[in-house]
Write an enzyme that holds these catalytic residues in place. Structure first.
Site, PDB file in Angstrom:
ATOM      1  CG  ASP A   1      -5.582  -4.769  -2.241  1.00 42.46           C
ATOM      2  OD1 ASP A   1      -4.401  -4.963  -2.568  1.00 42.46           O
ATOM      3  OD2 ASP A   1      -5.951  -4.750  -1.049  1.00 42.46           O
TER       4      ASP A   1
ATOM      5  CD  GLU B   1      -1.931  -2.263   0.635  1.00 46.19           C
ATOM      6  OE1 GLU B   1      -1.293  -2.979   1.426  1.00 46.19           O
ATOM      7  OE2 GLU B   1      -2.332  -2.664  -0.464  1.00 46.19           O
TER       8      GLU B   1
ATOM      9  CG  ASN C   1      -1.407  -4.596  -3.570  1.00 45.56           C
ATOM     10  OD1 ASN C   1      -0.908  -5.055  -2.553  1.00 45.56           O
ATOM     11  ND2 ASN C   1      -1.442  -3.306  -3.807  1.00 45.56           N
TER      12      ASN C   1
END
Lengths: 608, 168
Positions: free
Chosen positions: A326, A194, A279
């Protein structure tokens, strides 16, 4: 450097004399059913125990023997290790304390260790300051600290033996996964998908902490450690060079995520390690297109089979090219031997984040089965077994729907139909047992800019419970399932109010165990799924249930301590899509059931 | 459109504009139904905590507050300001705390219980420039004027209409 291995081994009363490789030591330990020497129980990731003192007939008498507070709030993932020296080794979330507890003295602290870490690492964890546990080999414990330091401790004394720097938290890197020791190497992966980090898997020497190899999740073939002529994809050589660069828009691979923050498994016969990558960088798929068209973003969300000696890649399989939801591909690769279409196969089964249950051949990397274990799954209708690609549904494609468009009712949610909670496999039933999530989402991508050390997300999402069918528990957000990996079918299913975020355990006592977010530990009949026993621990369980035997007595140990992404997403409850603005959600809020607090609970039969 | 990396201008310009809007709108009573024109600030004059909601859409500053919250705070404080297993609801915090207290905590951090760290954002210009916006977003959430999820921004004309008193 090697301090008291002899002493530990004597205490363990082990038969193993050949300590040539840490691999051998770990292998010997995990082959002894009395021990739980690695987080997933064995190299194959099966979380299965041959112990049967606690079984279907007497489990109702199971009692908590003692409990131990870790003194740390926030999410406790992973579980206790037992290697035969009369102690349990446990860890905590940040600040990543380590405890050696005396099993014969109701958890008296033999030693404890607390690393000195920069607390500025705390805000760069995406989803709570979790840690998935210690690894052990040859008298040493290995831990991945949140601040990217890999350490080795002397298991006997708790003394620090070496430390290695694996990354930089000011760039958004952290570590949460549990290391795996193979041969003389400790294998670790970074977190930070992230924050636009570049994922890598790295091997350190168990004795010295020196880096032996590092394989990136994207970039040039040299850095990924693959050879397009020999590394295969679904049984054929990859062919094209540097796909880890060319399948990205200019330079985007440098912040291309693919963090391998999940579990690593190992096949000692094939001498291959298996793991998956996360991801691909920003959650806004638009920013990962080439000329406005979807690009594969290799090698994010990919299963890697690597040689543990050199890191070289034997085969790859990208589960989700061009992610739009994701769907990190980090879930554990269960190594199981199966009969498939009349043939014996060395299988690899995944209860995947995407809602699909995969079965592959772990030698050739061929895809054999891809079926939905969470029937609500709608982002893809199916998988094409020839190309290995999902048949993505246009309606739920956040890229096709577009930037700044809220694509609604996608199943599963970004949390996945199953997240990191590791499954169990019983060789007796041939089934996998897993806690799963029944949650869907609305997902709206937006353009975002990369700034080192800052979140690089670029999508907002709201979540809601998955639709139910007749017979399902109303508003349920999780289930515990028994999955047939060959038939691609759910055999039985137990609905739970919240996502089931704990690691499962299967035993020769005909039992399967799991924990719930409310804090219950439950034992069910492995054949029927019928609940046989439950105990309410003081906080929600996102840890794994481990079992071991000491001096003839079988124990079960579990860490409770709610948190993780589940604690963030579910604390306040989910939105009811049917209700209007400001209405109180009809769905349960986790905060009505449990509070924080890390506790180890150790169970046994009273008269065993 | 890059919405989140031009905080300095937004912080100043948007609030400036809003200030005018709010002065003009003073006296409009807050209404219970969330999809009506709202001016729901505890203070009659414009400032941190003010916001506009029209048919579920918000002014640019409140929207930026939502984005800034989602980027920098949500991972701990949970979706839509609701709180999580380890960090409190910021909706409640904005209701209870003055803007001064709120922004002080964001700048200096807080650690009452060990390990439950509220980091200091003193070095984070993006967050600092958006504290007022975050506070406004939380106030709108707290008053029940704004639901969960990512809001839409009021189109220019609509906002202009409102200023002219032609809306509703």
């Amino acid at each position: 450097m090697l301090r008291y291995p002899g002493l530990v081994m004597t205490a363990a009363g082990l038969m193993a004399a050949s300590l040539a490789h840490a691999n051998q030591n770990q292998l010997d330990l995990q082959q002894n059913p009395d021990f739980w020497a690695t987080q997933l129980g064995n190299y194959q990731g099966n979380r299965y125990s041959q112990l049967d003192q606690i079984n279907r007939d007497n489990v109702q008498d199971l009692r908590a023997q003692w409990q131990f507070s870790t003194g740390v709030l926030r999410g406790h993932e992973g579980g206790p290790l037992y290697v035969g020296d009369g102690r349990l080794y446990i860890h905590t979330p940040f600040p990543n304390k380590v405890f050696a507890l005396d099993l014969e003295d109701e958890g008296r602290i033999v030693w404890s260790y607390e690393p000195d870490q920069d607390s500025r690492v705390i805000p760069v964890y995406c989803c709570d300051t979790v840690n998935r546990g210690l690894a052990y080999a040859d008298g040493k414990l290995f831990l991945n600290q949140g601040d990217n330091t890999v350490i080795a401790l002397d298991a006997e004394s708790g003394e620090l033996l070496w430390e290695a720097e694996n990354g930089d938290h000011t760039e958004g890197e952290t570590m949460t996964m549990s290391p795996l020791v193979v041969h003389d190497k400790v294998i670790v992966g970074n977190s930070g998908g992230e924050f636009g980090v570049r994922g890598h898997l790295t091997a350190y020497n168990v004795e010295t902490g020196e880096m032996e190899w590092r394989g990136y999740s994207q970039g040039s073939d040299d850095e990924v450690l693959l050879d397009p002529e020999t590394t295969t994809m679904l049984g054929e050589p990859i062919g094209e060079a540097d796909l880890g660069i060319s399948t990205w828009p200019e330079g985007e691979w440098e912040r291309g995520g693919g963090a391998p923050w999940g579990w690593v498994t190992y096949d000692p016969e094939l001498d291959l390690i298996y793991y998956g990558t996360g991801n691909p960088g920003t959650w806004n798929p638009e920013q990962r297109t080439i000329d406005g068209e979807p690009a594969d973003n290799k090698w994010a969300i990919t299963v890697f089979a690597r040689d543990p000696n050199t890191g070289e890649t034997k085969w790859v399989y990208q589960k989700v090219p061009f992610d739009e939801w994701d769907y990190d591909g980090v879930n554990e690769n269960q190594l199981i031997d199966v009969e498939f279409e009349g043939e014996q196969r060395k299988g690899l089964a995944i209860i995947d984040r995407t809602g699909f249950g995969f079965l592959m051949d772990r030698e050739s990397g061929e895809l054999l089965v891809a079926e939905k274990f969470a029937p609500e799954t709608n982002w893809a209708d199916s998988y094409d077994l020839e190309t290995g690609r999902p048949n993505v549904s246009e309606e739920f494609s956040t890229f096709r729907q577009g930037v700044d468009v809220n694509t609604t009712n996608i199943c599963p949610t970004a949390m996945g139909a199953k997240n990191m909670q590791p499954s169990a496999y019983s060789p007796e039933t041939g089934l996998l047992y897993a806690g799963i999530n029944r949650i869907c989402m609305n997902y709206e991508p937006f353009e975002t800019e990369y700034v080192a050390g800052q979140p690089y997300v670029g999508a907002t999402l709201t979540m809601m419970p998955a639709p139910t069918q007749e017979g399902d528990m109303e508003g349920r957000m999780g289930s515990f399932i028994a999955w047939d990996p060959v038939a691609g079918e759910t055999v039985w299913e137990i609905d739970e109010r919240f996502a089931v975020w704990s690691g499962a355990l299967a035993t020769a006592g005909d039992l399967a165990f799991y924990g719930t977010l409310e804090g219950y530990m439950k034992a069910v009949d492995i054949e029927s799924g019928e609940e046989l026993w439950r105990f309410k621990t003081p906080s929600g369980i996102i840890g794994n249930i481990n079992t071991f035997q000491h001096e003839g007595k079988q124990y079960i140990g579990v860490l409770s301590g709610v948190g993780g992404w589940a604690g963030i997403g579910l604390a306040a409850g989910l939105e009811d899509p049917e209700e209007g603005l400001g209405a109180v959600s009809a769905f349960s809020a986790l905060k009505d059931y449990t509070e924080l607090g890390g506790i180890l609970t150790v169970f046994a039969l009273p008269d065993a | 459109m890059i919405l989140t990396r031009t905080p300095r201008q937004l912080g100043v310009d948007v609030l400036g504009t809003l200030g005018i809007m709010f002065l003009m709108a003073t006296g409009v009573t807050a209404q219970a139904a969330g999809n009506e024109v709202e001016k729901a600030s505890s203070q009659p004059v414009a400032g941190p905590g003010d916001y506009t909601v029209i048919n579920g859409k918000v002014d640019q500053g409140t929207y930026d507050g939502y984005i800034a919250y989602t980027r920098s705070c949500m991972a701990c404080h949970g979706p839509d300001g609701l709180g999580s297993s380890f960090a409190p609801s910021l909706i409640q915090a904005a209701e209870r705390r003055s803007f001064g207290d709120f922004s002080h905590t964001v700048a200096s951090g807080l650690e009452i219980q060990p390990g439950r760290v509220m980091p200091s954002f003193a070095d984070d210009e993006y967050v600092l420039n958006n504290i007022e916006n975050i506070y406004s977003y939380m106030k709108a959430r707290g008053a029940g004027d704004l639901g969960r999820g990512r809001p839409k921004v009021i189109e220019e004309e609509v906002a202009a209409n409102k200023n002219n008193g032609e809306q509703d």
